[in-house]
Design an enzyme around this catalytic site. Structure first.
Site, mmCIF file in Angstrom:
data_model
loop_
_atom_site.group_PDB
_atom_site.id
_atom_site.type_symbol
_atom_site.label_atom_id
_atom_site.label_comp_id
_atom_site.label_asym_id
_atom_site.label_seq_id
_atom_site.Cartn_x
_atom_site.Cartn_y
_atom_site.Cartn_z
ATOM 1 N N PRO A 11 0.780 -1.228 0.000
ATOM 2 C CA PRO A 11 0.000 0.000 0.000
ATOM 3 C C PRO A 11 0.815 1.284 0.000
ATOM 4 O O PRO A 11 1.803 1.406 0.732
ATOM 5 C CB PRO A 11 -0.805 -0.099 1.309
ATOM 6 N N ASN A 12 0.355 2.201 -0.818
ATOM 7 C CA ASN A 12 0.842 3.586 -0.907
ATOM 8 C C ASN A 12 2.201 3.731 -1.592
ATOM 9 O O ASN A 12 2.644 4.850 -1.834
ATOM 10 C CB ASN A 12 0.887 4.249 0.488
ATOM 11 N N ARG A 19 5.661 12.539 -2.293
ATOM 12 C CA ARG A 19 5.601 13.144 -0.950
ATOM 13 C C ARG A 19 6.635 12.471 -0.059
ATOM 14 O O ARG A 19 7.126 11.390 -0.368
ATOM 15 C CB ARG A 19 4.208 12.935 -0.345
ATOM 16 N N TYR A 24 11.456 8.692 2.291
ATOM 17 C CA TYR A 24 11.424 7.606 1.301
ATOM 18 C C TYR A 24 12.256 7.885 0.044
ATOM 19 O O TYR A 24 12.322 7.042 -0.844
ATOM 20 C CB TYR A 24 9.975 7.305 0.909
ATOM 21 N N ASN A 76 8.267 -5.515 -0.224
ATOM 22 C CA ASN A 76 8.058 -4.333 0.603
ATOM 23 C C ASN A 76 6.553 -4.234 0.812
ATOM 24 O O ASN A 76 5.823 -3.738 -0.056
ATOM 25 C CB ASN A 76 8.597 -3.064 -0.059
ATOM 26 N N ALA A 79 2.889 -0.565 5.012
ATOM 27 C CA ALA A 79 2.359 -0.598 6.375
ATOM 28 C C ALA A 79 1.803 -1.972 6.764
ATOM 29 O O ALA A 79 1.702 -2.284 7.959
ATOM 30 C CB ALA A 79 1.280 0.472 6.521
ATOM 31 N N HIS A 82 3.474 -4.315 9.369
ATOM 32 C CA HIS A 82 3.315 -4.196 10.816
ATOM 33 C C HIS A 82 1.973 -4.727 11.322
ATOM 34 O O HIS A 82 1.698 -4.659 12.518
ATOM 35 C CB HIS A 82 3.474 -2.723 11.221
ATOM 36 N N ASP A 89 1.481 -15.617 7.216
ATOM 37 C CA ASP A 89 1.095 -17.009 6.931
ATOM 38 C C ASP A 89 1.393 -17.392 5.482
ATOM 39 O O ASP A 89 1.817 -18.520 5.211
ATOM 40 C CB ASP A 89 -0.396 -17.219 7.219
ATOM 41 N N GLU A 100 12.523 -9.426 2.874
ATOM 42 C CA GLU A 100 11.798 -8.203 3.250
ATOM 43 C C GLU A 100 12.646 -6.987 2.867
ATOM 44 O O GLU A 100 13.845 -6.962 3.122
ATOM 45 C CB GLU A 100 11.557 -8.220 4.764
ATOM 46 N N HIS A 102 12.731 -2.583 2.875
ATOM 47 C CA HIS A 102 12.168 -1.281 3.241
ATOM 48 C C HIS A 102 13.099 -0.168 2.795
ATOM 49 O O HIS A 102 14.320 -0.291 2.908
ATOM 50 C CB HIS A 102 11.958 -1.160 4.756
ATOM 51 N N SER A 104 12.979 2.937 4.233
ATOM 52 C CA SER A 104 13.399 3.529 5.503
ATOM 53 C C SER A 104 13.817 2.418 6.459
ATOM 54 O O SER A 104 13.678 1.229 6.138
ATOM 55 C CB SER A 104 12.237 4.332 6.106
ATOM 56 N N ARG A 109 12.181 4.444 13.620
ATOM 57 C CA ARG A 109 10.985 5.289 13.514
ATOM 58 C C ARG A 109 10.014 4.983 14.666
ATOM 59 O O ARG A 109 10.435 4.522 15.714
ATOM 60 C CB ARG A 109 10.349 5.078 12.125
ATOM 61 N N ARG A 113 6.116 0.726 14.168
ATOM 62 C CA ARG A 113 6.806 0.156 12.993
ATOM 63 C C ARG A 113 7.883 -0.851 13.404
ATOM 64 O O ARG A 113 8.558 -1.424 12.560
ATOM 65 C CB ARG A 113 7.462 1.265 12.159
HETATM 66 O O1 CA2 Z 1 10.268 2.139 4.464
HETATM 67 C C1 CA2 Z 1 9.484 1.429 3.833
HETATM 68 O O2 CA2 Z 1 9.742 0.944 2.740
HETATM 69 C C2 CA2 Z 1 8.072 1.187 4.400
HETATM 70 O O3 CA2 Z 1 7.675 -0.125 4.026
HETATM 71 C C3 CA2 Z 1 7.168 2.228 3.765
HETATM 72 C C4 CA2 Z 1 5.748 2.180 4.312
HETATM 73 C C5 CA2 Z 1 5.765 2.242 5.830
HETATM 74 O O4 CA2 Z 1 4.443 2.104 6.322
HETATM 75 C C6 CA2 Z 1 6.647 1.165 6.434
HETATM 76 O O5 CA2 Z 1 6.650 1.333 7.843
HETATM 77 C C7 CA2 Z 1 8.055 1.276 5.918
HETATM 78 C C8 CA2 Z 1 4.926 3.351 3.795
HETATM 79 C C9 CA2 Z 1 4.868 3.477 2.316
HETATM 80 C C10 CA2 Z 1 4.170 4.757 1.993
HETATM 81 O O6 CA2 Z 1 4.852 5.389 0.962
HETATM 82 C C11 CA2 Z 1 4.584 6.692 0.723
HETATM 83 C C12 CA2 Z 1 5.259 7.238 -0.338
HETATM 84 C C13 CA2 Z 1 5.064 8.562 -0.651
HETATM 85 C C14 CA2 Z 1 4.191 9.343 0.087
HETATM 86 C C15 CA2 Z 1 3.527 8.780 1.144
HETATM 87 C C16 CA2 Z 1 3.713 7.446 1.459
#
Ligand code: CA2
Length: 144
Positions: A11-12, A19, A24, A76, A79, A82, A89, A100, A102, A104, A109, A113
């Site tokens: 997701p996202n 952003r 990121y 990746n 979210a 977590h 599973d 895995e 990431h 970040s 953080r 997380r």
């Molecule tokens: O650091 C990572 O790759 C994460 O998987 C990124 C997730 C975060 O929830 C994990 O804790 C760590 C979030 C991805 C959201 O990406 C965005 C990108 C641009 C703007 C907003 C969110």
């Protein structure tokens, strides 16, 4: 295709580069895919990069990795890392190694997380190196 390395994004992550560049980085997911393609060609491996905002798609793709004889999966899960027992599973349900990834470092953080349902089932984790996390994970996957 057998031997492919699947690169799954949750997701996202489709919003990358638009952003929060301080956390990121400023690369888009397509730019990361391009760099992975270049490195995969050098390593002589095939990659297949996908993104979904839906947990079930990620579960289905993990099953597909097993069914198609994938070499490895880079995951990746965003979210869902977590929260998702379903992804945990699914990783345990397949024999394909899952790495895995990431951008970040979640451990540097917020506390929420720090728990990863993916890490508990994965072969290993690469985190905290921005887009290079994907490239480092690809290097690891290629040697498996
Ligand atoms: O650091 C990572 O790759 C994460 O998987 C990124 C997730 C975060 O929830 C994990 O804790 C760590 C979030 C991805 C959201 O990406 C965005 C990108 C641009 C703007 C907003 C969110």
């Amino acid at each position: 295709m057998p031997g492919t390395i699947l690169v799954l994004n949750g997701p996202n992550l489709n919003l990358l580069g638009t952003r929060e560049p301080d956390i990121y980085g400023s690369d888009t997911l397509d730019e990361i895919a391009g760099r992975l393609e270049d490195r995969a060609r050098e390593l002589g491996v095939e990659i297949d990069m996908r993104q979904s905002n839906h947990e079930g798609h990620l579960v289905d793709w993990l099953h597909e990795a097993q069914a198609n004889g994938a070499k490895a999966v880079l995951l990746n899960a965003g979210a869902l890392t977590h929260t998702s027992v379903a992804l945990h599973d699914a990783i345990l349900a397949i024999r394909v190694p899952v790495i895995e990834v990431h951008l970040s470092n979640p451990h540097a953080r917020e506390r929420f997380r720090h728990k990863s349902y993916v890490a508990m089932a994965a072969k290993g984790t690469v985190a905290g190196f921005g887009a290079a996390s994907y490239l480092l994970a690809l290097e690891a996957a290629a040697t498996l």
